[in-house]
Write a protein that holds these residues in place. Structure first.
Motif: not given
Length: 378
Positions: A140-141, A182-184, A193-196, A210-211
């Motif tokens: 998580n960011a 997951a990279v939310k 962009a992170a998921y890509q 999208i958290t």
């Protein structure tokens, strides 16, 4: 075989498949919809009641937070009562993961790097293997590791992906491969962009979200933009719409996103107009009432509700059941795209509901009679 409508095609990213309890995630399995309970997990009855509502809304997987011993103690009763696999949400205390795995969790949501020494990671992996648990790595960011923030200066796609890869390595070093990632972020651009970047770097299933997206309206818009963008690009194997709303609403929004892209077809797909002075009946109130009264329908059906004859007949031709407003309280009903009969305003709601229910029963009967090879997956 080429599609007759190639502009509708979505080519899904090829990921390996894992099992979360009885539910396959990744590969060619349907994209699953998740939500998370918000009752105190230690209150087993309240949590089970909320899980029932989420199950009725169609949730494939449900996450339950386990922050303390009281929660993991109640988890066993909750897991026995649930009809869908449960994911135990663990953040820092590795013993909660051990307890949840033993109590019936189908998956552990945990970041291996957050729970301490390599010995503790090894204990969690052993418990997961012994109990047939998958693991979901949840980057998580808002909670990136300090060294990555110092390296990159701020949460950025590269930092999220590096964090995910670091956590993945900890599991792979212990020969554990039943994981999804997951990279939310709450920022749509950052999350996408992170998921890509992650999709290009790994072959495991990806959990989309999208958290902290916001309330029902704002959060739905942000989630549709972000999750929809990724799904359209073929990225994603399971998803959660994170809303400041009841968890069953998250499930409904998740299915609506998938339905809009033709990736899942559960329930009634409503085509309706925004209404104007030409409307022959109150379109807004009618659609609100129909959506509420048709929530119990699980069979894929399309319904058009148009206030006048400008676009009504055209939309009705493309739906299973159509309603177009007419004058003097007399409205046209279409069945399978063909004009069929009229209905008066005072009978309209009950009549449309009965038609949809009858159509659902007809479709379900046809699916039951069909051989397993000819039944399409939802």
């Amino acid at each position: 075989m080429s599609s007759i409508r190639p502009w509708r095609n979505i080519e899904r990213r090829k990921s390996r498949q894992i099992m979360v309890g009885k539910v396959p995630v990744g590969g060619d399995a349907p994209i699953t919809v998740q939500t998370m309970t918000n009752t105190p997990t230690s209150d087993a009855k309240a949590t089970i009641d909320q899980i029932r509502r989420c199950e009725d809304a169609g949730a494939d997987l449900i996450r339950v937070s386990c922050p303390d011993v009281e929660s993991t103690a109640a988890f066993r009763e909750i897991a026995r009562a649930a009809t869908v696999p449960l994911i135990a949400d663990i953040h820092f205390h590795y013993k909660r993961a051990l307890e949840a795995a033993d109590a019936g969790a189908a998956c552990l949501r945990i970041n291996p790097g957050n729970i301490g020494s390599d010995d503790r990671v090894a204990e969690v992996v052993r418990a997961a293997k012994a109990n047939g648990c998958a693991i979901r790595i949840g980057v998580n960011a808002g909670s990136l590791e300090r060294d990555l923030l110092e390296k990159y200066g701020e949460p950025c796609p590269e930092a999220l992906v590096e964090s995910a890869l670091d956590h993945i390595k900890l599991l792979q070093d212990h020969d554990f491969h039943e994981y999804k990632v997951a990279v939310k972020a709450s920022d749509v651009f950052l999350a996408v962009a992170a998921y890509q970047g992650l999709a290009d770097a790994v072959d495991c299933p990806l959990h989309l979200g999208i958290t902290e997206a916001g309330g029902l309206i704002g959060g739905t818009v942000k989630s549709a933009l972000g999750i929809g963008n990724m799904l359209w690009a073929g990225i994603g194997d399971t998803l959660r719409v994170s809303l400041s709303a009841e968890p069953e609403e998250e499930v409904r929004v998740g299915f609506e996103i998938l339905k809009a892209l033709g990736l899942r077809t559960r329930g009634v797909r409503v085509v309706s107009c925004p209404s104007c002075a030409r409307q022959g009946f109150d379109v807004i109130r009618t659609v609100e009432a129909l959506e509420k009264r048709l929530q119990h329908i699980k069979t894929p059906i399309s319904l058009s509700v148009l206030g006048c004859v400008v676009n009504g007949p055209g939309e009705a031709r493309e739906t299973d059941i159509g309603l177009t407003g007419g004058g003097n309280g007399k409205h046209m009903v279409y069945l399978s795209g063909v004009t069929d009969h009229h209905v008066q305003s005072d009978q309209m709601l009950d009549h449309i509901v009965s038609l949809v229910e009858a159509k659902a029963s007809e479709i379900e009967s046809q699916m039951t009679d069909a051989s397993p090879l000819t039944q399409a997956a939802e």
